[in-house]
Scaffold this motif. Sequence first.
Motif, PDB file in Angstrom:
ATOM      1  N   VAL A 169     -27.233 -44.642 -12.935  1.00  0.00           N
ATOM      2  CA  VAL A 169     -26.924 -44.750 -11.471  1.00  0.00           C
ATOM      3  C   VAL A 169     -25.736 -44.096 -11.233  1.00  0.00           C
ATOM      4  O   VAL A 169     -25.392 -43.511 -10.251  1.00  0.00           O
ATOM      5  N   TYR A 170     -24.708 -44.305 -12.291  1.00  0.00           N
ATOM      6  CA  TYR A 170     -23.431 -43.629 -12.118  1.00  0.00           C
ATOM      7  C   TYR A 170     -23.746 -42.015 -11.999  1.00  0.00           C
ATOM      8  O   TYR A 170     -22.983 -41.492 -11.209  1.00  0.00           O
ATOM      9  N   VAL A 171     -24.572 -41.447 -12.754  1.00  0.00           N
ATOM     10  CA  VAL A 171     -24.832 -40.138 -12.933  1.00  0.00           C
ATOM     11  C   VAL A 171     -25.333 -39.595 -11.356  1.00  0.00           C
ATOM     12  O   VAL A 171     -25.056 -38.729 -10.676  1.00  0.00           O
ATOM     13  N   LEU A 172     -26.133 -40.702 -10.752  1.00  0.00           N
ATOM     14  CA  LEU A 172     -26.778 -40.345  -9.550  1.00  0.00           C
ATOM     15  C   LEU A 172     -25.508 -40.358  -8.266  1.00  0.00           C
ATOM     16  O   LEU A 172     -25.726 -39.570  -7.438  1.00  0.00           O
ATOM     17  N   CYS A 173     -24.807 -41.333  -8.277  1.00  0.00           N
ATOM     18  CA  CYS A 173     -23.736 -41.260  -7.592  1.00  0.00           C
ATOM     19  C   CYS A 173     -22.779 -40.191  -7.521  1.00  0.00           C
ATOM     20  O   CYS A 173     -22.441 -39.559  -6.523  1.00  0.00           O
ATOM     21  N   TYR A 174     -22.510 -39.791  -8.676  1.00  0.00           N
ATOM     22  CA  TYR A 174     -21.629 -38.682  -8.643  1.00  0.00           C
ATOM     23  C   TYR A 174     -22.523 -37.324  -8.086  1.00  0.00           C
ATOM     24  O   TYR A 174     -21.961 -36.350  -7.529  1.00  0.00           O
ATOM     25  N   SER A 175     -23.824 -37.137  -8.319  1.00  0.00           N
ATOM     26  CA  SER A 175     -24.748 -36.355  -7.783  1.00  0.00           C
ATOM     27  C   SER A 175     -24.574 -36.120  -6.554  1.00  0.00           C
ATOM     28  O   SER A 175     -24.610 -35.077  -5.475  1.00  0.00           O
ATOM     29  N   LEU A 176     -24.803 -37.415  -5.797  1.00  0.00           N
ATOM     30  CA  LEU A 176     -24.681 -37.601  -4.395  1.00  0.00           C
ATOM     31  C   LEU A 176     -23.337 -37.156  -3.567  1.00  0.00           C
ATOM     32  O   LEU A 176     -23.230 -36.557  -2.670  1.00  0.00           O
ATOM     33  N   ILE A 177     -22.431 -37.544  -4.420  1.00  0.00           N
ATOM     34  CA  ILE A 177     -21.032 -37.320  -3.804  1.00  0.00           C
ATOM     35  C   ILE A 177     -20.916 -35.734  -3.770  1.00  0.00           C
ATOM     36  O   ILE A 177     -20.507 -35.110  -2.857  1.00  0.00           O
ATOM     37  N   LEU A 178     -21.245 -35.146  -4.889  1.00  0.00           N
ATOM     38  CA  LEU A 178     -21.050 -33.613  -4.755  1.00  0.00           C
ATOM     39  C   LEU A 178     -22.134 -32.949  -3.873  1.00  0.00           C
ATOM     40  O   LEU A 178     -21.955 -31.859  -3.259  1.00  0.00           O
ATOM     41  N   LEU A 179     -23.297 -33.558  -3.624  1.00  0.00           N
ATOM     42  CA  LEU A 179     -24.274 -32.816  -2.738  1.00  0.00           C
ATOM     43  C   LEU A 179     -23.615 -32.959  -1.415  1.00  0.00           C
ATOM     44  O   LEU A 179     -23.805 -32.246  -0.680  1.00  0.00           O
ATOM     45  N   SER A 180     -23.124 -34.085  -0.952  1.00  0.00           N
ATOM     46  CA  SER A 180     -22.319 -34.593   0.320  1.00  0.00           C
ATOM     47  C   SER A 180     -21.473 -33.511   0.553  1.00  0.00           C
ATOM     48  O   SER A 180     -21.384 -32.935   1.926  1.00  0.00           O
ATOM     49  N   ILE A 181     -20.625 -33.042  -0.245  1.00  0.00           N
ATOM     50  CA  ILE A 181     -19.418 -32.152  -0.143  1.00  0.00           C
ATOM     51  C   ILE A 181     -20.170 -30.688   0.151  1.00  0.00           C
ATOM     52  O   ILE A 181     -19.402 -30.029   0.794  1.00  0.00           O
ATOM     53  N   ASP A 182     -21.023 -30.445  -0.687  1.00  0.00           N
ATOM     54  CA  ASP A 182     -21.624 -29.096  -0.924  1.00  0.00           C
ATOM     55  C   ASP A 182     -22.455 -28.943   0.725  1.00  0.00           C
ATOM     56  O   ASP A 182     -22.175 -27.756   1.503  1.00  0.00           O
ATOM     57  N   LEU A 183     -23.279 -29.859   1.284  1.00  0.00           N
ATOM     58  CA  LEU A 183     -23.816 -29.680   2.669  1.00  0.00           C
ATOM     59  C   LEU A 183     -23.032 -29.831   3.591  1.00  0.00           C
ATOM     60  O   LEU A 183     -23.274 -29.240   4.835  1.00  0.00           O
ATOM     61  N   SER A 184     -21.882 -30.475   3.605  1.00  0.00           N
ATOM     62  CA  SER A 184     -20.962 -30.752   4.740  1.00  0.00           C
ATOM     63  C   SER A 184     -19.653 -29.849   4.800  1.00  0.00           C
ATOM     64  O   SER A 184     -19.256 -29.642   5.821  1.00  0.00           O
ATOM     65  N   SER A 185     -19.360 -29.367   3.644  1.00  0.00           N
ATOM     66  CA  SER A 185     -18.273 -28.414   3.693  1.00  0.00           C
ATOM     67  C   SER A 185     -18.543 -27.121   4.262  1.00  0.00           C
ATOM     68  O   SER A 185     -19.467 -26.309   4.246  1.00  0.00           O
ATOM     69  N   PRO A 186     -17.600 -26.624   5.325  1.00  0.00           N
ATOM     70  CA  PRO A 186     -17.746 -25.371   5.924  1.00  0.00           C
ATOM     71  C   PRO A 186     -17.571 -24.167   5.169  1.00  0.00           C
ATOM     72  O   PRO A 186     -17.796 -22.996   5.691  1.00  0.00           O
ATOM     73  N   HIS A 187     -16.746 -24.439   3.941  1.00  0.00           N
ATOM     74  CA  HIS A 187     -16.389 -23.403   3.343  1.00  0.00           C
ATOM     75  C   HIS A 187     -17.335 -23.054   2.411  1.00  0.00           C
ATOM     76  O   HIS A 187     -17.307 -21.925   1.701  1.00  0.00           O
ATOM     77  N   VAL A 188     -18.387 -23.707   2.148  1.00  0.00           N
ATOM     78  CA  VAL A 188     -19.758 -23.631   1.229  1.00  0.00           C
ATOM     79  C   VAL A 188     -20.542 -22.876   1.998  1.00  0.00           C
ATOM     80  O   VAL A 188     -21.355 -23.615   2.723  1.00  0.00           O
ATOM     81  N   LYS A 189     -20.728 -21.725   1.756  1.00  0.00           N
ATOM     82  CA  LYS A 189     -21.825 -20.685   2.681  1.00  0.00           C
ATOM     83  C   LYS A 189     -23.424 -20.948   1.941  1.00  0.00           C
ATOM     84  O   LYS A 189     -24.126 -21.179   2.562  1.00  0.00           O
ATOM     85  N   ASN A 190     -23.357 -20.773   0.706  1.00  0.00           N
ATOM     86  CA  ASN A 190     -24.769 -20.872  -0.065  1.00  0.00           C
ATOM     87  C   ASN A 190     -24.882 -22.537  -0.258  1.00  0.00           C
ATOM     88  O   ASN A 190     -24.554 -22.930  -1.192  1.00  0.00           O
ATOM     89  N   LYS A 191     -25.672 -23.088   0.492  1.00  0.00           N
ATOM     90  CA  LYS A 191     -25.874 -24.348   0.469  1.00  0.00           C
ATOM     91  C   LYS A 191     -26.885 -24.805  -0.751  1.00  0.00           C
ATOM     92  O   LYS A 191     -27.818 -24.213  -0.877  1.00  0.00           O
ATOM     93  N   MET A 192     -26.583 -25.999  -1.502  1.00  0.00           N
ATOM     94  CA  MET A 192     -27.700 -26.348  -2.643  1.00  0.00           C
ATOM     95  C   MET A 192     -28.930 -26.646  -1.861  1.00  0.00           C
ATOM     96  O   MET A 192     -29.184 -27.399  -1.042  1.00  0.00           O
ATOM     97  N   SER A 193     -30.084 -26.023  -2.384  1.00  0.00           N
ATOM     98  CA  SER A 193     -31.302 -26.388  -2.069  1.00  0.00           C
ATOM     99  C   SER A 193     -31.792 -27.700  -2.729  1.00  0.00           C
ATOM    100  O   SER A 193     -31.321 -28.105  -3.664  1.00  0.00           O
ATOM    101  N   LYS A 194     -32.918 -28.015  -2.186  1.00  0.00           N
ATOM    102  CA  LYS A 194     -33.565 -29.223  -2.763  1.00  0.00           C
ATOM    103  C   LYS A 194     -34.104 -29.242  -4.055  1.00  0.00           C
ATOM    104  O   LYS A 194     -33.795 -30.033  -5.123  1.00  0.00           O
ATOM    105  N   ARG A 195     -34.761 -28.163  -4.401  1.00  0.00           N
ATOM    106  CA  ARG A 195     -35.061 -27.540  -5.677  1.00  0.00           C
ATOM    107  C   ARG A 195     -34.129 -27.502  -6.484  1.00  0.00           C
ATOM    108  O   ARG A 195     -34.144 -28.164  -7.703  1.00  0.00           O
ATOM    109  N   GLU A 196     -33.008 -27.101  -6.209  1.00  0.00           N
ATOM    110  CA  GLU A 196     -31.798 -26.893  -7.236  1.00  0.00           C
ATOM    111  C   GLU A 196     -31.135 -28.387  -7.549  1.00  0.00           C
ATOM    112  O   GLU A 196     -30.730 -28.724  -8.761  1.00  0.00           O
TER     113      GLU A 196
END
Length: 319
Positions: free
Chosen positions: A260-287
């Motif tokens: 669960v700890y690993v999943l929480c960290y993954s969710l936080i990183l994914l949240s930053i990736d999808l919401s940040s305007p500075h990240v142009k290449n968003k992480m896909s679901k498959r990645e």
Amino acid sequence: MGQGLWRVARNQQLQQEGYSEQGYLSREQSRRMAANNISNTSQRKQVQGGIDLYHLLKARKSKEQEGFINLEMLPPELSFTILSYLNATDLCLASCVWQDLANDELLWQGLCKSTWGHCSIYNKNPPLGFSFRKLYMQLDEGSLTFNANPEEGVNYFMSKGILDDSPKEIAKFIFCTRTLNWKKLRIYLDERRDVLDDLVTLHNFRNQFLPNALREFFRHIHAPEERGEYLETLITKFSHRFCACNPDLMRELGLSPDAVYVLCYSLILLSIDLSSPHVKNKMSKREFIRNTRRAAQNISEDFVGHLYDNIYLIGHVAA
């Protein structure tokens, strides 16, 4: 002679059109009766439907009070709702106008408990000279002190007998209060890990989806702006609490607190990736599925996919 003939012709014309004197009076009477029926119907509707708040709000005691709504004439629930938006200073000013309402202890008790849901003094026998009006002023003063210096604010509450010197009581007070500055609260909890432990145990994550539970957790305990030891501590405590609240789900999915700890960290990183305007290449679901299953191999692909969908549709878990 000519005037007499004109009058006769005029009377015949009026009779034909229905505007004779008698007909005119009968029409006026019918109009008045219709107007009276309408007014009586509206009055009956007001009686059947209860108090007409529109006319009640426009009521005034005298011309001198024109411009002020008499809260004492309103239902108690509506008066309480209006006064709940005022701070302590404005309530004192309001009490100068609505003196009878300002002396109502039930009103001040409701204002205290709606803003500060838990205080140790609520469960004690009130001391001599106690009043909820005075308590409201002290709670407001203590909250302002806390938002300037958390340690002094807590000491103020203890000195007034509002809070007991117990980590559990302080945690309950923080959990049920929304007037505390979240930046100062984060500093206080970072220094008082004993209070943080009791605050985490107050959360109930039973039958909640992991990202939703993490959002609720960070609404009460705000995440730090940067990664560090405090963020790791928060995620660790959340992981253990989430597993404790959902033992059957953990066995079904084969998850442990470390997973669960690993999943929480993954969710936080994914949240930053999808919401940040500075990240142009968003992480896909498959990645996301591939990267997450590398860190936690026992997790099913469908479950990780649902995690991605939740962040993509709802948003950041720690916003």
